[in-house]
Design an enzyme around this catalytic site. Sequence first.
Site, PDB file in Angstrom:
ATOM      1  N   LYS A 128       0.835  -1.209   0.000  1.00  0.00           N
ATOM      2  CA  LYS A 128       0.000   0.000   0.000  1.00  0.00           C
ATOM      3  C   LYS A 128       0.871   1.261   0.000  1.00  0.00           C
ATOM      4  O   LYS A 128       1.967   1.244   0.575  1.00  0.00           O
ATOM      5  CB  LYS A 128      -0.882  -0.044   1.241  1.00  0.00           C
ATOM      6  CG  LYS A 128      -1.816   1.143   1.424  1.00  0.00           C
ATOM      7  CD  LYS A 128      -2.650   0.945   2.670  1.00  0.00           C
ATOM      8  CE  LYS A 128      -3.472   2.188   2.989  1.00  0.00           C
ATOM      9  NZ  LYS A 128      -2.660   3.321   3.404  1.00  0.00           N
ATOM     10  N   ASP A 157      -0.573  -0.195  -4.924  1.00  0.00           N
ATOM     11  CA  ASP A 157      -1.346  -1.366  -5.305  1.00  0.00           C
ATOM     12  C   ASP A 157      -1.091  -1.676  -6.791  1.00  0.00           C
ATOM     13  O   ASP A 157      -0.547  -0.852  -7.519  1.00  0.00           O
ATOM     14  CB  ASP A 157      -2.833  -1.036  -5.080  1.00  0.00           C
ATOM     15  CG  ASP A 157      -3.629  -2.287  -4.805  1.00  0.00           C
ATOM     16  OD1 ASP A 157      -3.175  -3.364  -5.185  1.00  0.00           O
ATOM     17  OD2 ASP A 157      -4.705  -2.159  -4.207  1.00  0.00           O
ATOM     18  N   LYS A 208       7.624   0.939   1.620  1.00  0.00           N
ATOM     19  CA  LYS A 208       8.300   0.077   0.638  1.00  0.00           C
ATOM     20  C   LYS A 208       9.694   0.592   0.313  1.00  0.00           C
ATOM     21  O   LYS A 208      10.669  -0.163   0.329  1.00  0.00           O
ATOM     22  CB  LYS A 208       7.488   0.011  -0.661  1.00  0.00           C
ATOM     23  CG  LYS A 208       6.179  -0.698  -0.562  1.00  0.00           C
ATOM     24  CD  LYS A 208       5.461  -0.731  -1.885  1.00  0.00           C
ATOM     25  CE  LYS A 208       5.109   0.658  -2.399  1.00  0.00           C
ATOM     26  NZ  LYS A 208       4.165   1.378  -1.543  1.00  0.00           N
ATOM     27  N   LYS A 232       6.701   9.270  -8.266  1.00  0.00           N
ATOM     28  CA  LYS A 232       7.292  10.186  -7.280  1.00  0.00           C
ATOM     29  C   LYS A 232       8.810  10.189  -7.372  1.00  0.00           C
ATOM     30  O   LYS A 232       9.468  11.133  -6.958  1.00  0.00           O
ATOM     31  CB  LYS A 232       6.891   9.772  -5.852  1.00  0.00           C
ATOM     32  CG  LYS A 232       5.427   9.917  -5.522  1.00  0.00           C
ATOM     33  CD  LYS A 232       5.181   9.971  -4.012  1.00  0.00           C
ATOM     34  CE  LYS A 232       5.803   8.822  -3.256  1.00  0.00           C
ATOM     35  NZ  LYS A 232       5.143   7.505  -3.533  1.00  0.00           N
TER      36      LYS A 232
END
Lengths: 448, 281
Positions: free
Chosen positions: B9, B129, B14, B40
């Site tokens: 998510k 996701d 991450k 990003k």
Amino acid sequence: MDIRTNQNVLMKENRIANDKNLIEGGHSCSNKGAMFFSYSVKNVLPLLHSGPGCSLLGYHGHVLHSGEAYPFANTAVGANEILFGGTESLTKGLIAAYEIHKPEAIFLIPGCQTSTIGDDFESGIIQADLPIPVVNCQTSGYDGDLVWGFKKSGMEVLKFFCKAQKKIAKTVNIIGFPAHFNIYWKGDIEEIKRLLNLLEIKVNCIFPGDCDIKKISEIPAASLNLVIDEQFGMEQAQFLNNRFDMPYIIPEFGTMVGIDNTTDLLMAVAEFFNLDINAVNTILENDRSKYISMACHGYTAWNDLVQHTFNTFGISAPGAMAIGLFRFLMSEIGWEPKIINLNPSYPGAKARIEKLLELDGRSFHPQILENADDYELIQACNEDFPYVFLGRGGNHFKAESMLGGTVIYLTVSYPAFDRFIINYRPIVGYRGIPSLVDDMLTRATYFF
Amino acid sequence: MRQIAFYGKGGIGKSTTTSNISAALSDLDFTIMQIGCDPKSDSTKNLTGGIYLNTILDTVHNNKNDREIKAEDFIIKGYNNVICCEAGGPEPGVGCAGRGVITAIQVLQDFDIFNRYNPDFVFFDVLGDVVCGGFAMPIRQGYAEEIYVITSGEIMSLFACNNIFKGIVKFAKTGVSRVGGIILNSRNTEKEVPILEEFARKTNTNLLHVIPRDNIVYKCEIEGKTVIEGAPDSDQAQCYRALAEKIIDNKRRDIPEPMQTPEFYDWIKQKGFGLVVMANE
């Protein structure tokens, strides 16, 4: 004649049939439908905000049967625009298109790609800040088929330009005229005007097909909207009725093709304007007999040529036109229908065919197909093939190759790859009758 | 070369986790390549001192054709020679980020990056996701042979994890991608570990490692560093090293069995756990 003055018949949007194995030229996408529409309005430039290939397909699909070229522009979006957004390219494209072509208006036709990534079309239009109107047709390619795109863009243009105004007596608009969907469209415009002039009724605007931005803005001034082709014109007529209280008349059986369809529609117009019905009957009878006489000469030649044996027929054409042709060939010429493919079809189209069969009373049982693709059509022909087939240019080659050249095939509907119409011959109205007989006779002459 | 993707998510950690694993493995003399697959473009910033990399898409599509593009234009070596690159993508609200991931991976193929740098581990740090085909690209193309899903014990994080499993299953028959395990990046929600253990059992996966919450991570990030670099002697650094070693040794390659959405919510209700961040946080 069914006179409908309010929104009591709703047509559902005719979306692309997603269950098809094959899509043939009759479908294409809404983006091309919007191009067909834009080409039918004078001094307007269609600007595609899409990949460059989109314009090529629409262009070829159109000009081959019209024998004319129309200007268009394309922002030709590429990988950069897809990844990073194409709004800036749209703005630049609008400015460049205006500078080069100086049109009265630009109809913006978004493509699948730019719609998928969510390009901000309205912002692109505002930033271009052009001194002319720019209408977003809102016809992303995947939104619907060719017919849907044509109708949707027409609706957006009506919403954009039409304003309430004082009515002019004894004037009509032709609404939802199928223009480039009908390869005889230029002759049809002349024929419609001629017939209405016989009744001393003035045509205010033929939308689209014989109009510019000014004419479109004056549409609400007419007293009546006449829908020549139910499939293309119904929703727009309903919209104008709701917004500007404009009554409309539609044909009961699809289009104004054939003797009875033409007479029925004109009589309904005469009734609407309280004309002297007896006088109108006389006028129409005089006109009709002239052209029926011509058609009879042609049909005699046909019978001499084909020895009376080629009297079964098939049709594959847009729903309303197919219904009109069906009525003409079955009920007025007297042939036996074998196959009718309403493609694209529309709500109520099949019921019209069934009603015509019932009225005819000869117990014909043709295969009635809706949106059948080429594969399904050829299968149907193999089961019970007709001797004469009226359809699209695309089907022509398959009919000849797969049916062993046993069918007299006449291209009467877009896309026509094998013919174009340059002599303003119509398919609607009384003049359309000898015109169609002549077309079939000419085709049969080549066949033999 | 082992090719590994990290999914999870948005905002679950991450990039932080991936960067720390990259740093820890580089300390063990492995050659590491970390590819950020997020518009990003901030996956590798903790390996590069916080600098913004020239992304693959920036490089390729803004090139004015006046010079030949080289791989070095979008690749730099960060902490301990970890090879860093970012796919890049459009500004928020425009363009197509999923298409960006596809294009970036095509560019990496064109430049034959993996053979050229010959890393021991390639890490794909993929945005949130599996929302569309673009973000499934590392799975579809077989780049992600092992997938680790990073999650907390919060409902929506678990929901995303379950969705990612659905994406993996979709391509499992034709592809090589399998789940190596779940990494719990703790948010200190109630019963977080037992919940994750049960979730892993129910989805035919395994809970590989638990990363506790520690503010040292944020302190290091402010300096543009991983914990391995910024606080090498901390317990948190030791935790990341342990995770890295587990990944080295991990042999599990599971095809997950995700729950259907109603089943997932039924399970949540049955458990009745709070799944809220504890008050002291």
